[in-house]
Design a protein around this motif. Structure first.
Motif, PDB file in Angstrom:
ATOM      1  N   SER A  19      -6.521  28.088  20.379  1.00 47.70           N
ATOM      2  CA  SER A  19      -6.641  26.710  20.844  1.00 47.70           C
ATOM      3  C   SER A  19      -7.676  26.498  21.954  1.00 47.70           C
ATOM      4  O   SER A  19      -7.989  25.360  22.287  1.00 47.70           O
ATOM      5  CB  SER A  19      -5.273  26.223  21.324  1.00 47.70           C
ATOM      6  OG  SER A  19      -4.779  27.121  22.301  1.00 47.70           O
ATOM      7  N   SER A  20      -8.196  27.576  22.534  1.00 49.07           N
ATOM      8  CA  SER A  20      -9.124  27.424  23.656  1.00 49.07           C
ATOM      9  C   SER A  20     -10.002  28.664  23.788  1.00 49.07           C
ATOM     10  O   SER A  20      -9.716  29.711  23.195  1.00 49.07           O
ATOM     11  CB  SER A  20      -8.347  27.221  24.958  1.00 49.07           C
ATOM     12  OG  SER A  20      -7.641  28.424  25.280  1.00 49.07           O
ATOM     13  N   LYS A  21     -11.055  28.536  24.592  1.00 50.47           N
ATOM     14  CA  LYS A  21     -11.930  29.660  24.856  1.00 50.47           C
ATOM     15  C   LYS A  21     -11.153  30.802  25.508  1.00 50.47           C
ATOM     16  O   LYS A  21     -11.311  31.966  25.137  1.00 50.47           O
ATOM     17  CB  LYS A  21     -13.081  29.219  25.763  1.00 50.47           C
ATOM     18  CG  LYS A  21     -14.120  30.288  25.999  1.00 50.47           C
ATOM     19  CD  LYS A  21     -15.112  29.954  27.087  1.00 50.47           C
ATOM     20  CE  LYS A  21     -15.984  28.780  26.813  1.00 50.47           C
ATOM     21  NZ  LYS A  21     -17.091  28.662  27.801  1.00 50.47           N
ATOM     22  N   ILE A  86     -13.019  25.570  17.987  1.00 49.80           N
ATOM     23  CA  ILE A  86     -12.611  25.223  19.353  1.00 49.80           C
ATOM     24  C   ILE A  86     -13.834  24.808  20.171  1.00 49.80           C
ATOM     25  O   ILE A  86     -14.958  25.208  19.879  1.00 49.80           O
ATOM     26  CB  ILE A  86     -11.907  26.403  20.059  1.00 49.80           C
ATOM     27  CG1 ILE A  86     -12.844  27.629  20.134  1.00 49.80           C
ATOM     28  CG2 ILE A  86     -10.599  26.740  19.378  1.00 49.80           C
ATOM     29  CD1 ILE A  86     -12.355  28.732  21.046  1.00 49.80           C
ATOM     30  N   PRO A  95     -18.270  22.492  18.183  1.00 47.19           N
ATOM     31  CA  PRO A  95     -17.173  23.455  18.323  1.00 47.19           C
ATOM     32  C   PRO A  95     -17.518  24.768  17.619  1.00 47.19           C
ATOM     33  O   PRO A  95     -18.325  24.796  16.686  1.00 47.19           O
ATOM     34  CB  PRO A  95     -15.988  22.755  17.659  1.00 47.19           C
ATOM     35  CG  PRO A  95     -16.577  21.718  16.781  1.00 47.19           C
ATOM     36  CD  PRO A  95     -17.907  21.339  17.370  1.00 47.19           C
TER      37      PRO A  95
END
Length: 153
Positions: A19-21, A86, A95
Motif C-alpha cells: 500500500s505504500s513505499k 503505489i 504510480p
C-alpha cells in the motif's frame, strides 16, 4: 555484466497488497533476507536513507530503489511486481508497479553504477515492461528479465 549475475530466481516476487513505499521497502527487506540472507531491518534503513536523497522512481511505473550495505560481497538484485501500483514520488508522478532493487557492497564503486545502468536500460524497454506486466508469474518474470538482457547485449 548480465542480469542473471545479480538476480536470483528466489529474488523475484509478485505482491498483491503493498500500500505504500515504506511497505514496499519492508517487503524488499523480507525478500532480501529469504533470497540473500540480508538483515531485513538494515535493508529497509539503507533504502530509506538512500531515498531521503531523492526518490528512485524513474518514471513509466518503474522504481529502482538501491543502497550500499555492509556485509555483502557483490551487487545483488531483487525484482518486485506490484499488482496494484503505489505512489512512489516518481519523476513523472506516475504510480509504480515495477521495482528493481539493488544492493552493493559499501566499497563497490563502478560495479554498483554498472548494475544500476544495466537495470535502468533494461527497464526502459517499453515492450519488455509490457511483457512483465502481462505475466505475473515469478519464474516467467525471471526468464523475461534474464533473457531480455542477453538478447539485447
Amino acid at each position: 555484466m548480465a542480469l542473471s549475475s545479480i538476480l536470483s530466481p528466489e529474488a523475484v516476487k509478485v505482491f498483491s497488497a503493498v500500500s505504500s513505499k515504506k511497505r514496499l521497502f519492508q517487503e524488499i527487506g523480507d525478500v532480501a533476507q529469504s533470497a540473500y540472507g540480508l538483515d531485513p531491518q538494515a535493508t529497509v534503513e539503507a533504502l530509506l536513507d538512500r531515498e531521503s536523497l531523492g526518490p528512485t522512481g524513474v518514471g513509466h511505473g518503474v522504481a529502482l530503489p538501491h543502497a550500499r550495505m555492509p556485509g555483502i560481497d557483490r551487487v545483488i538484485g531483487l525484482f518486485l511486481m506490484l499488482e496494484k501500483p503505489i505512489d512512489f514520488g516518481a519523476v513523472d508522478r506516475q504510480p509504480v508497479d515495477i521495482a528493481f532493487s539493488l544492493f552493493a557492497p559499501e566499497e563497490a564503486g563502478v560495479e554498483h553504477l554498472k548494475a544500476l545502468a544495466l537495470v535502468s536500460r533494461t527497464l526502459r524497454d517499453a515492450s519488455l515492461c509490457a511483457k512483465l506486466r502481462a505475466n505475473p508469474d515469478p519464474s516467467t518474470l525471471y526468464t523475461l528479465l534474464t533473457e531480455s538482457h542477453s538478447l539485447a547485449a
